[in-house]
Design a protein around this motif. Structure first.
Motif, PDB file in Angstrom:
ATOM      1  N   GLN A 196       0.832  -1.217   0.000  1.00  0.00           N
ATOM      2  CA  GLN A 196       0.000   0.000   0.000  1.00  0.00           C
ATOM      3  C   GLN A 196       0.860   1.259   0.000  1.00  0.00           C
ATOM      4  OE1 GLN A 196      -2.499  -0.962   3.440  1.00  0.00           O
ATOM      5  NE2 GLN A 196      -4.284  -0.928   2.099  1.00  0.00           N
ATOM      6  N   GLN A 197       2.077   1.142   0.540  1.00  0.00           N
ATOM      7  CA  GLN A 197       2.978   2.314   0.526  1.00  0.00           C
ATOM      8  C   GLN A 197       3.664   2.506  -0.825  1.00  0.00           C
ATOM      9  OE1 GLN A 197       5.742   1.605   3.791  1.00  0.00           O
ATOM     10  NE2 GLN A 197       4.630   3.128   5.008  1.00  0.00           N
ATOM     11  N   GLY A 198       3.369   1.621  -1.772  1.00  0.00           N
ATOM     12  CA  GLY A 198       3.939   1.769  -3.121  1.00  0.00           C
ATOM     13  C   GLY A 198       5.277   1.079  -3.297  1.00  0.00           C
ATOM     14  N   LYS A 199       5.686   0.275  -2.318  1.00  0.00           N
ATOM     15  CA  LYS A 199       6.982  -0.405  -2.435  1.00  0.00           C
ATOM     16  C   LYS A 199       6.854  -1.657  -3.302  1.00  0.00           C
ATOM     17  CE  LYS A 199       8.015   1.042   2.295  1.00  0.00           C
ATOM     18  NZ  LYS A 199       8.349   2.403   1.916  1.00  0.00           N
ATOM     19  N   ARG A 200       7.982  -2.072  -3.866  1.00  0.00           N
ATOM     20  CA  ARG A 200       8.014  -3.390  -4.525  1.00  0.00           C
ATOM     21  C   ARG A 200       8.197  -4.415  -3.421  1.00  0.00           C
ATOM     22  NH1 ARG A 200      12.153  -6.713  -6.256  1.00  0.00           N
ATOM     23  NH2 ARG A 200      13.738  -5.124  -5.847  1.00  0.00           N
ATOM     24  N   VAL A 201       7.279  -5.359  -3.325  1.00  0.00           N
ATOM     25  CA  VAL A 201       7.273  -6.271  -2.175  1.00  0.00           C
ATOM     26  C   VAL A 201       7.490  -7.709  -2.633  1.00  0.00           C
ATOM     27  CG1 VAL A 201       5.928  -7.096  -0.199  1.00  0.00           C
ATOM     28  CG2 VAL A 201       5.624  -4.750  -1.002  1.00  0.00           C
ATOM     29  N   ILE A 202       8.385  -8.390  -1.916  1.00  0.00           N
ATOM     30  CA  ILE A 202       8.516  -9.842  -2.081  1.00  0.00           C
ATOM     31  C   ILE A 202       8.056 -10.457  -0.764  1.00  0.00           C
ATOM     32  CG2 ILE A 202      10.108 -11.757  -2.496  1.00  0.00           C
ATOM     33  CD1 ILE A 202      11.919  -9.811  -3.997  1.00  0.00           C
ATOM     34  N   ALA A 203       7.059 -11.335  -0.836  1.00  0.00           N
ATOM     35  CA  ALA A 203       6.545 -11.976   0.384  1.00  0.00           C
ATOM     36  C   ALA A 203       6.829 -13.462   0.279  1.00  0.00           C
ATOM     37  CB  ALA A 203       5.041 -11.743   0.498  1.00  0.00           C
ATOM     38  N   ASN A 204       7.386 -14.014   1.336  1.00  0.00           N
ATOM     39  CA  ASN A 204       7.698 -15.455   1.317  1.00  0.00           C
ATOM     40  C   ASN A 204       7.203 -16.119   2.589  1.00  0.00           C
ATOM     41  OD1 ASN A 204       9.162 -17.918   0.448  1.00  0.00           O
ATOM     42  ND2 ASN A 204      10.259 -17.552   2.365  1.00  0.00           N
ATOM     43  N   ASP A 205       6.683 -17.332   2.447  1.00  0.00           N
ATOM     44  CA  ASP A 205       6.387 -18.154   3.626  1.00  0.00           C
ATOM     45  C   ASP A 205       6.563 -19.622   3.262  1.00  0.00           C
ATOM     46  OD1 ASP A 205       4.920 -17.419   6.478  1.00  0.00           O
ATOM     47  OD2 ASP A 205       4.691 -19.525   5.898  1.00  0.00           O
ATOM     48  N   LEU A 206       7.000 -20.381   4.265  1.00  0.00           N
ATOM     49  CA  LEU A 206       7.186 -21.827   4.088  1.00  0.00           C
ATOM     50  C   LEU A 206       5.849 -22.533   3.856  1.00  0.00           C
ATOM     51  CD1 LEU A 206       9.324 -24.123   4.324  1.00  0.00           C
ATOM     52  CD2 LEU A 206       8.861 -24.168   6.776  1.00  0.00           C
ATOM     53  N   LEU A 207       4.789 -22.024   4.452  1.00  0.00           N
ATOM     54  CA  LEU A 207       3.481 -22.676   4.309  1.00  0.00           C
ATOM     55  C   LEU A 207       2.844 -22.295   2.967  1.00  0.00           C
ATOM     56  CD1 LEU A 207       1.689 -22.358   7.775  1.00  0.00           C
ATOM     57  CD2 LEU A 207       3.187 -24.146   6.936  1.00  0.00           C
ATOM     58  N   THR A 208       2.329 -23.302   2.291  1.00  0.00           N
ATOM     59  CA  THR A 208       1.638 -23.042   1.025  1.00  0.00           C
ATOM     60  C   THR A 208       0.333 -22.300   1.282  1.00  0.00           C
ATOM     61  OG1 THR A 208       2.635 -25.029   0.146  1.00  0.00           O
ATOM     62  CG2 THR A 208       0.732 -24.182  -1.042  1.00  0.00           C
ATOM     63  N   SER A 209      -0.332 -22.645   2.386  1.00  0.00           N
ATOM     64  CA  SER A 209      -1.595 -21.972   2.710  1.00  0.00           C
ATOM     65  C   SER A 209      -1.360 -20.475   2.921  1.00  0.00           C
ATOM     66  CB  SER A 209      -2.233 -22.615   3.947  1.00  0.00           C
ATOM     67  OG  SER A 209      -1.279 -22.764   4.980  1.00  0.00           O
ATOM     68  N   SER A 210      -0.225 -20.099   3.477  1.00  0.00           N
ATOM     69  CA  SER A 210       0.080 -18.676   3.668  1.00  0.00           C
ATOM     70  C   SER A 210       0.530 -18.027   2.360  1.00  0.00           C
ATOM     71  CB  SER A 210       1.180 -18.502   4.714  1.00  0.00           C
ATOM     72  OG  SER A 210       0.721 -18.944   5.955  1.00  0.00           O
ATOM     73  N   TYR A 211       1.240 -18.798   1.552  1.00  0.00           N
ATOM     74  CA  TYR A 211       1.672 -18.287   0.240  1.00  0.00           C
ATOM     75  C   TYR A 211       0.467 -17.787  -0.563  1.00  0.00           C
ATOM     76  CZ  TYR A 211       2.611 -19.181  -4.749  1.00  0.00           C
ATOM     77  OH  TYR A 211       2.678 -19.105  -6.111  1.00  0.00           O
ATOM     78  N   PHE A 212      -0.664 -18.508  -0.473  1.00  0.00           N
ATOM     79  CA  PHE A 212      -1.824 -18.072  -1.262  1.00  0.00           C
ATOM     80  C   PHE A 212      -2.373 -16.722  -0.785  1.00  0.00           C
ATOM     81  CE2 PHE A 212      -2.082 -22.625  -2.555  1.00  0.00           C
ATOM     82  CZ  PHE A 212      -1.870 -22.390  -3.906  1.00  0.00           C
ATOM     83  N   PHE A 213      -2.245 -16.429   0.519  1.00  0.00           N
ATOM     84  CA  PHE A 213      -2.660 -15.087   0.984  1.00  0.00           C
ATOM     85  C   PHE A 213      -1.868 -14.012   0.227  1.00  0.00           C
ATOM     86  CE2 PHE A 213      -3.386 -17.123   5.419  1.00  0.00           C
ATOM     87  CZ  PHE A 213      -4.734 -17.331   5.171  1.00  0.00           C
ATOM     88  N   ALA A 214      -0.547 -14.236   0.127  1.00  0.00           N
ATOM     89  CA  ALA A 214       0.315 -13.220  -0.506  1.00  0.00           C
ATOM     90  C   ALA A 214       0.177 -13.218  -2.021  1.00  0.00           C
ATOM     91  CB  ALA A 214       1.771 -13.460  -0.101  1.00  0.00           C
ATOM     92  N   LYS A 215       0.007 -14.396  -2.594  1.00  0.00           N
ATOM     93  CA  LYS A 215      -0.150 -14.459  -4.060  1.00  0.00           C
ATOM     94  C   LYS A 215      -1.419 -13.694  -4.465  1.00  0.00           C
ATOM     95  CE  LYS A 215       0.470 -16.952  -8.070  1.00  0.00           C
ATOM     96  NZ  LYS A 215       1.697 -16.970  -8.847  1.00  0.00           N
ATOM     97  N   ALA A 216      -2.490 -13.892  -3.673  1.00  0.00           N
ATOM     98  CA  ALA A 216      -3.784 -13.285  -4.011  1.00  0.00           C
ATOM     99  C   ALA A 216      -3.772 -11.773  -3.845  1.00  0.00           C
ATOM    100  CB  ALA A 216      -4.883 -13.893  -3.131  1.00  0.00           C
ATOM    101  N   THR A 217      -3.073 -11.284  -2.830  1.00  0.00           N
ATOM    102  CA  THR A 217      -3.250  -9.864  -2.472  1.00  0.00           C
ATOM    103  C   THR A 217      -2.001  -9.004  -2.645  1.00  0.00           C
ATOM    104  OG1 THR A 217      -2.658 -10.288  -0.167  1.00  0.00           O
ATOM    105  CG2 THR A 217      -5.000 -10.436  -0.722  1.00  0.00           C
TER     106      THR A 217
END
Ligand SMILES: C[S@@+](CC[C@H](N)C(=O)[O-])C[C@H]1O[C@@H](n2cnc3c(N)ncnc32)[C@H](O)[C@@H]1O
Length: 334
Positions: A46-67
């Motif tokens: 939301q602050q306009g940064k380029r963001v890389i989000a990582n998590d070991l859990l696939t279920s959490s990965y989908f939160f970041a992939k989606a949003t």
């Protein structure tokens, strides 16, 4: 500005996001290396940064992939409705193994049917939105939000700890999360990325200005791979595992966090910091109950980032013993 859906995640920093952002140095790119619910990564987006989000859990990965990674793609009204229609070729995988174990029969059937419908979505971002909402629904329906033994009786209206939310039809719960994740999609004009890896394996290859580290706190009794095993089963292994053990029918987890056992967390931090040394600034969340201690963690960080500021505040998580709990934020520069 679109809002991030309400989180229910072990160790979620939802109520600390503003504080964390206020101490994050000015930058254009951030790695959220243990992204969990995705709420911090989303705030950086939301602050306009380029963001890389990582998590070991696939279920959490989908939160970041989606949003976070997803800048454009939303489900249409028709696609939303199709997720609720009966699917002729659905499997009964969840129904076969989890009726009366984690959920009642009608909820297991809903989850099987939903999975079949989600599999028909051809766009990976649409699938991520639908799966993120499914994961969120599964957690919402679990008393305490963790997939631990003997929790189904808590859902009975006769149980002293019963909450009315457990009686809500699962279709309604899913629909409201689906609409919330769909509405959270926005474009910050950056090439954001969601990853699903062990941070220790990838951090040396990541080029960003700031890394935000919020690993499992050493000594907390959270075991993310076990506590979220069912949503991992749903989002990663659906229809692929047939050997379970124990009362809640867990499977043996082949992945390894490195941040769970007190005996290994010190060396995992050391490896993390060695491999992240090229990232100019780190922001690290921690608290006064965790191991290594504040002093030990400071000593470890100082080897790579001599300029360290620690800010702290009283904090109460939604559950557990919050007595004299203090949350720390280490802001570390070379
Ligand atoms: C304290 S939670 C992060 C919470 C997140 N900041 C939020 O606000 O929702 C720690 C996260 O680290 C993840 N994790 C544990 N070991 C990991 C590893 N080796 N690599 C990447 N992620 C890991 C867990 O799955 C969990 O989501």
């Amino acid at each position: 500005m679109p809002q991030f859906p309400m989180t229910q995640y072990l160790g979620s920093k939802r109520r600390l996001v503003k504080w964390i952002l206020s101490y994050t140095p000015n930058c254009t790119s951030v790695l959220d290396a243990f992204s969990g619910s995705g709420v911090v990564a989303y705030a950086y987006k939301q602050q306009g940064k380029r963001v890389i989000a990582n998590d070991l859990l696939t279920s959490s990965y989908f939160f970041a992939k989606a949003t976070v990674e997803n800048n454009h793609v939303r489900l249409s009204d028709d696609e939303i409705e199709r997720l609720f229609t009966p699917h002729s070729y659905r499997q009964s995988y969840i129904e076969q193994h989890y009726v009366g174990v984690l959920y009642p029969a009608e909820e297991c059937r809903f989850l099987d049917n939903l999975y079949a419908n989600i599999s028909e979505l051809d766009d990976p971002y649409k699938r991520s939105i639908a799966l993120a909402a499914a994961v969120r629904t599964c957690v919402y329906k679990m008393p305490g939000g963790k997939f631990r033994p003997n929790l189904l009786p808590y859902r009975s209206p006769e149980h002293p700890y019963h909450k009315p939310k457990f009686q809500k039809p699962i279709e309604d719960v899913y629909r409201s999360f689906l609409l919330a994740y769909n509405a959270a999609v926005f474009n910050n004009r950056q090439a954001n990325l969601a990853l699903n890896a062990d941070t220790l394996d990838i951090v040396s290859t990541i080029q960003v200005d700031v890394a935000y580290f919020d690993p499992p706190y050493g000594g907390s009794d959270y075991d993310y791979l076990r506590d979220y095993f069912f949503v991992e089963l749903y989002s990663r292994h659906y229809g692929q595992m047939y050997e379970f053990s124990g009362e809640v029918k867990r499977y043996e987890e082949s992945r390894h966090s490195g941040f769970r056992l007190i005996s290994e967390v010190h060396s995992s931090f050391q490896t993390l910091f060695e491999r992240a040394a090229h990232i100019p600034c780190w922001v690290v969340s921690y608290n006064n109950r965790s191991r290594p201690s504040k002093r030990e963690l400071t000593d470890l960080i100082r080897i790579f980032k001599p300029d360290i500021t620690v800010v702290e505040q009283d904090y109460a998580y939604k559950s557990g013993n919050n007595d004299r709990l203090r949350e720390y934020l280490f802001v570390c520069r070379s």
